[in-house]
Design a protein around this motif. Structure first.
Motif: not given
Length: 202
Positions: A168-189
């Motif tokens: 899942q691509a991260v929409q930015g570089r800050a930690v909260p943006e990375v965390v949001e990408a983890f959420g989307r990726a974990s839902d998909d998986l």
């Protein structure tokens, strides 16, 4: 000439040492993040849905078994985001997300986790190979790789196994943006694994 008496010198040294210790002992500020997402649309259980499934926390190694948020700034170097951690150990986060998706799917009558210590017909477990952000062409993206196993709890035979990999691509570089990408990726998986488990039980 300035004269400093021994008692005065001792007091100055003690004060300096105590001040240094105080500065060194300041605790690091750590932000704790919940894994976002997990809001799956519920489906009605199909007629005749039966059986029980226990979902266990996957085995993990290489720094993925704890609460730190992993990042690979280079392909051969595992690091962690400073001042940030997950609210629970990574294998527990993934296990709970899988349970949420399976429960929403409605195809399993009785669902439990390894914390419940209940009997079940089948067990879903496996190995967590990746749960980190990685840099591709200077841009971070989240990668989750899970080798799933569906096991008959009576015979301990492997009924089915499959590797799942989601990025899942991260929409930015800050930690909260990375965390949001983890959420989307974990839902998909979790949705992919849930569908696979239900099909394997047919």
């Amino acid at each position: 000439m300035i004269r400093i008496f021994p008692g005065r010198l001792f007091a100055l040294l003690a004060g300096a040492l105590l001040g240094g210790c105080s500065a060194l002992s300041q605790p690091e500020t750590v932000d704790t993040y919940l894994l976002p997402g997990g809001h799956f649309a519920s489906a009605a259980a199909p007629a005749g849905a039966d059986g029980s499934l226990r979902v266990t926390r996957p085995k993990a190694a290489g720094g993925l078994e704890g609460t730190r948020i992993a990042v690979l700034p280079q392909p051969d170097r595992l690091s962690f985001y400073k001042g940030a951690r997950w609210s629970d150990a990574v294998p527990v986060l993934l296990r709970d997300r899988l349970i949420e998706a399976l429960r929403a799917g409605g195809g399993i009558a009785r669902l439990s986790s390894d914390d419940d210590n209940l009997r079940a017909d089948r067990e879903l477990g496996g190995n967590l190979r990746a749960f980190q952000s990685e840099y591709q062409a200077g841009q971070p993206q989240v990668l989750i790789r899970f080798d799933a196993q569906l096991i008959d709890t009576r015979s301990r035979a492997i009924l089915a196994s499959r590797r799942f990999e989601v990025s899942q691509a991260v929409q930015g570089r800050a930690v909260p943006e990375v965390v949001e990408a983890f959420g989307r990726a974990s839902d998909d998986l979790a949705l992919q694994v849930s569908g696979w488990v239900l099909r394997a039980g047919e």
